[in-house]
Design an enzyme around this catalytic site. Structure first.
Site, short mmCIF file in Angstrom:
data_model
loop_
_atom_site.label_atom_id
_atom_site.label_comp_id
_atom_site.label_asym_id
_atom_site.label_seq_id
_atom_site.Cartn_x
_atom_site.Cartn_y
_atom_site.Cartn_z
N LEU A 163 0.83 -1.19 0.00
CA LEU A 163 0.00 0.00 0.00
C LEU A 163 0.87 1.24 0.00
CD1 LEU A 163 -2.64 -0.96 2.74
CD2 LEU A 163 -2.73 -1.41 0.27
N ASN A 192 7.49 6.48 0.19
CA ASN A 192 8.15 7.33 -0.81
C ASN A 192 8.63 8.66 -0.20
OD1 ASN A 192 5.94 5.90 -3.06
ND2 ASN A 192 8.14 5.88 -3.47
N GLU A 215 8.58 0.88 3.64
CA GLU A 215 9.58 1.23 2.62
C GLU A 215 9.81 2.74 2.57
OE1 GLU A 215 10.06 0.74 -2.24
OE2 GLU A 215 8.41 -0.24 -1.17
N LYS A 264 16.14 -1.60 -7.30
CA LYS A 264 15.62 -1.14 -8.59
C LYS A 264 16.81 -0.94 -9.51
CE LYS A 264 11.36 1.09 -7.06
NZ LYS A 264 10.73 2.39 -6.75
N GLY A 292 9.62 -1.84 -8.77
CA GLY A 292 9.15 -1.57 -10.12
C GLY A 292 8.95 -0.08 -10.36
#
Length: 369
Positions: A163, A192, A215, A264, A292
């Site tokens: 999420l 983020n 994250e 990444k 991704g």
């Protein structure tokens, strides 16, 4: 290997639904494709930069310029001695621009492997034929819409739900998903960089939901802040934007800034550096997973191959093509019992569909060697 031409092609693909993060919302994917032609082969790659410099400092117009004016001339100077393994040293004098460098290195590696008949997975060291697939769920207008989306992805067979969160959209959506779908669903969140260390007490309120990880909660340059946060919350901290090299990964692990790493390839300069990060993390017992960037089938093929390496033990953002696109640039990647199959053909193992490519192309230019 002597490069004869580098084609820079801009394409635009509509997303099946808008995708919102703490950076903003997008309804289409504009991508820069790099197509390398040699005397014996060709190679494709996808530059993961976005149209605006929001996720990182790189953006598509800048990537196209730096490739044309600064990176391609250095590759040309290498002449026939050039190999994929020599791309990074050849471009080292140019600071940063990792996504642009990654696209060039990947396209050259694709051409090189097609010539030798070796697959991307075989070259990188993949040990799995199938890799577990997770899905990233963007910020939505309501909890009801979120729950409907998560239910749909679970019904499709995705093995992990991520999420996107930001201040004001964190505790409530996580609680709702956990209560609706139970404790067995693998669930993680991605901020983020939307928080600061001052939010530690608030982020600790996520601990009871037994998340796989949180994250990149803090700014990408706040390694010490992440180390401090890791001591204040129980949820494992995973770094994404902060990790641009194997050296960064080693520093983050040593500082205690993370216990999991999102790899990444585009962000770190290519698949060779991504493999080094995998190896550093494995040596320290730190698991990794493949992130991704809304890739088309070109970028997804290489990512799936990377995710087949042994320390990629968590499901990545290697979703099926249908998660993002009604029509992909390659044959679609399809879920098989929650997994994606690692391509076994030479190079990235997929072919670009010429008619689709033509229809989705916005512009194209050549750099002749």
């Amino acid at each position: 290997m002597k490069i004869e031409n580098i084609e820079l092609r801009r394409v635009r693909l509509p997303l099946v639904s808008p995708f919102r993060t703490s950076f903003g919302s997008v309804s289409e994917r504009e991508a820069l494709l790099v197509h390398v032609t040699t005397a014996d082969s060709e190679g494709w790659a996808e530059c993961a930069a976005e149209a605006e410099p929001l996720y990182s400092s790189e953006f598509l117009d800048g990537c196209e310029l730096v490739i044309r004016d600064h990176l391609a001339p250095r590759l040309n100077a290498a002449g026939e001695r050039l190999t994929a393994e020599r791309v990074a040293p050849a471009l080292a004098a140019v600071k940063g621009h990792r996504m642009s460098k990654a696209a060039l290195e990947t396209a050259i590696l694709d051409a090189q492997l097609r010539t030798s008949g070796v697959s991307f997975g075989g070259y990188l060291g993949a040990v799995s034929d199938l890799v577990p697939a997770g899905v990233s769920v963007g910020i939505m207008d309501s909890i009801d819409r979120l729950l409907a989306a998560v239910e749909g992805y679970l019904d499709e067979g995705y093995l992990r739900i991520k999420l996107k969160i930001e201040p004001g959209w964190d505790l409530a959506p996580v609680r709702a998903v956990r209560e609706r779908f139970g404790p067995d669903v693998l669930l993680q969140v991605d901020a983020n960089t939307a928080y600061t260390l001052a939010d530690a007490r608030h982020l600790a309120r996520l601990d009871p939901f037994d998340l796989l990880l949180i994250e990149q909660p803090l700014a990408e340059d706040d390694m010490l802040g992440h180390a401090a946060l890791a001591t204040l919350i129980q949820t494992p901290v995973c770094l994404d934007e902060s990790i641009e090299s194997a050296r960064d990964a080693a520093a983050a692990i040593t500082l205690g800034a993370c216990s999991i790493i999102n790899v990444k390839p585009s962000r770190v300069g290519g698949y060779l550096e991504a493999r080094r990060i995998h190896d550093v993390a494995a040596a320290h017992g730190v698991p990794v997973w493949c992130g991704g960037m809304l890739e088309t089938g070109i970028g997804r093929a290489a990512n799936v191959a990377l995710a087949g390496l042994p320390n990629f033990v968590l499901p990545g953002d290697t979703s099926a093509s249908s998660r993002y696109y009604a029509q992909d640039l390659t044959k679609p990647f399809v879920l098989e019992d929650g997994h994606l199959r690692v391509p076994t053909g030479p190079g990235i193992g997929v072919e670009v569909l010429p008619d689709v490519l033509h229809d989705l192309t916005v512009s194209s230019s050549d750099i002749r060697f």
